[in-house]
Write an enzyme that holds these catalytic residues in place. Sequence first.
Site, PDB file in Angstrom:
ATOM      1  N   ASP A 158       0.832  -1.191   0.000  1.00  0.00           N
ATOM      2  CA  ASP A 158       0.000   0.000   0.000  1.00  0.00           C
ATOM      3  C   ASP A 158       0.876   1.254   0.000  1.00  0.00           C
ATOM      4  O   ASP A 158       2.114   1.158   0.034  1.00  0.00           O
ATOM      5  CB  ASP A 158      -0.877  -0.038   1.270  1.00  0.00           C
ATOM      6  CG  ASP A 158      -2.309   0.358   0.979  1.00  0.00           C
ATOM      7  OD1 ASP A 158      -2.528   1.134   0.041  1.00  0.00           O
ATOM      8  OD2 ASP A 158      -3.203  -0.096   1.726  1.00  0.00           O
ATOM      9  N   ASP A 184     -10.252   2.806  -3.945  1.00  0.00           N
ATOM     10  CA  ASP A 184     -10.916   1.576  -3.486  1.00  0.00           C
ATOM     11  C   ASP A 184     -12.320   1.449  -4.075  1.00  0.00           C
ATOM     12  O   ASP A 184     -13.070   2.421  -4.115  1.00  0.00           O
ATOM     13  CB  ASP A 184     -11.062   1.580  -1.956  1.00  0.00           C
ATOM     14  CG  ASP A 184      -9.724   1.400  -1.271  1.00  0.00           C
ATOM     15  OD1 ASP A 184      -8.682   1.471  -1.955  1.00  0.00           O
ATOM     16  OD2 ASP A 184      -9.728   1.200  -0.037  1.00  0.00           O
TER      17      ASP A 184
END
Length: 622
Positions: free
Chosen positions: A207, A293
């Site tokens: 990430d 997302d």
Amino acid sequence: MNSAKSGRSMRNPASKLFSRSICTLALLSLAASPLGAKEGVDDLEPTGTYSVYQTDAAQTPPMGWNPWNAFRTDVDEAKIRGSAEALVDNGLAQLGYRYVNIDDGWALQRKADGTLKIRDTMFPSAKVEGYPNGTFVPFTDFVHGLGLKAGLYTDIGRNTCAQYHDAKSPNLPVGTMAERQVGSLGHAEQDMKAIFGTWNFDYVKIDACGVADYAPGTEPVESGRFAVFPPYIVRGDIPKSNPDAVEALYAQLGSAIKEWGGPDAVLSICAWGEALSPRWGHKQGNLWRTSPDIEFNWDSMLRNIDSAVYRTLYAGPGHWNDPDMLAIGHGDFDENHLTEARAHMSMWAIMASPLLLGYDLRHSPQELLDIVGNREVIAIDQDPAGNQGVAYRDGEAMVVVRTLSGPGSRAVAFFNRGDEPVSATVNWTQLGFAPDTDASMRDVWSHETLSPASGAITVKLGAREAKLFRIKGTPLDPDAVWLDEMPARINVAADGLGNHSLPDGWTPARVAAAPDGGPLAAGKTTFDKGIGLFASSRLELRTDGEFGRFTARPAVAEGAVPVQFQIYADKKLVAETKVVAGQIGAIDADVTGAKIVELVTRAGGTEQRGPMVAWANAKLQR
Ligand code: GAL
């Protein structure tokens, strides 16, 4: 980046310049370098190689399960083990869903010696005598014992996403500021050694919140709880971001992964399409996110489709566009919305996207298992040729044509984005079929063979409906392959844009369309086939000695300077021609036996992006 030279070293993950001793220095100088640098002219020089992230991993898009969409940080070992067992029990593992990934929330602390301590209240099996920090070996043994593979999560910065975005979670790192720095910044070697070398994971998702969310003035930093990190990523803002520095961090982790994980280790880049990651991801990892997302609603899914669907030229075996994990099982895609769930699955399959399930598999309605476990749909996603589909849009109707392995084999998704019925059409030119020939068709959702069609296929679609067909027809020319039909064997090695960003909806290099989404064109002439991109640029074609000739109509859409089009066969210049704006040239090159053919465009003297050009009608002849 200051010079073409430093740019090249950063783009090469295997570069010795990334040796442990000097990478910290290199990163420091990157952080201080001016932004918006132009791609070096050296990037246009033929290399005779196929310069994507090269390992043996992810030769087809990864499939598996990840707990994030189901549990966020409220996850524990029992839920993950239960889901792993469910994958086996319900037959999904057999169909290819093999990665069982742990997401954010597992890391408790970074100890003074730099090692990571596992939250063993969450992962009880990690508590093993003689391992003060715990060990994931019992967990990975369990997953491997089921015949599956295991994945873990970290961040390129000092801190992870949940530490910022799920700040109220009880499952966050604890201790001093330094102890809570569980991200891999400054610990690339040590963490990859632990993850792959010691704990035996097979996959890592990395990430990027650590380099995005802990900027001066943000609450976590101002409150004194987190160290400041000058952001390398300002979401949605390329000029304020530092794409080179982000790329360099992933490159450094990629080298460490190759070292400790070997050729089968998977690197999943999770920079949400920021910092130009969809333009360099193929050089640094096996999959890279193209968008924020996914949320559990239709519009979010459309946004994620649009982030990946025109990036056909970036995907291929070992490197995939990732429009995020599947939202099937949630919100607009749950068991009460099977039309939407099928549309979601159809589009991920036609885009050759990773298929990572994200709902609680221990309690799955059978209707959802039937969707995510549809063998024929999975076979399209996993087709070994690895070509992502080529998308055409007409209002709310979208048609995506994917070239499958085997002569004349195609998959086509017909997709209604909207809430009103539409019809969608694909024609024989888009399919690459000879006029007046018949094609056989199979509906892979209903498992029915349909009557053969000729010339074009039109289907009616209800609100939010997708249909997915496997089609077999007669290729236009059995001895030729149009570049449109082999995107998985084309690498965008230099897109001509440096660090310049493009307007929304543009794509640096596209199949069958110009970067702005308009037709491939010069003057009033348009072309149905070919590649649209910018000059100055370089494409690498993996031709593997199979072809004899390359022909194309080089076209220049705009600009004041003539563009030089050049063909190299295994680094040797074999043809070139100059074309001015509005004109169309012709090129015919002998590429007999070449392993790598490179298509270079040069339009000297441009400070900003170069002109839009096209390799129209480009094809390779056997
Ligand atoms: C986000 C990422 C999600 C999930 C989450 C964990 O940045 O896109 O997929 O991993 O972080 O905090």
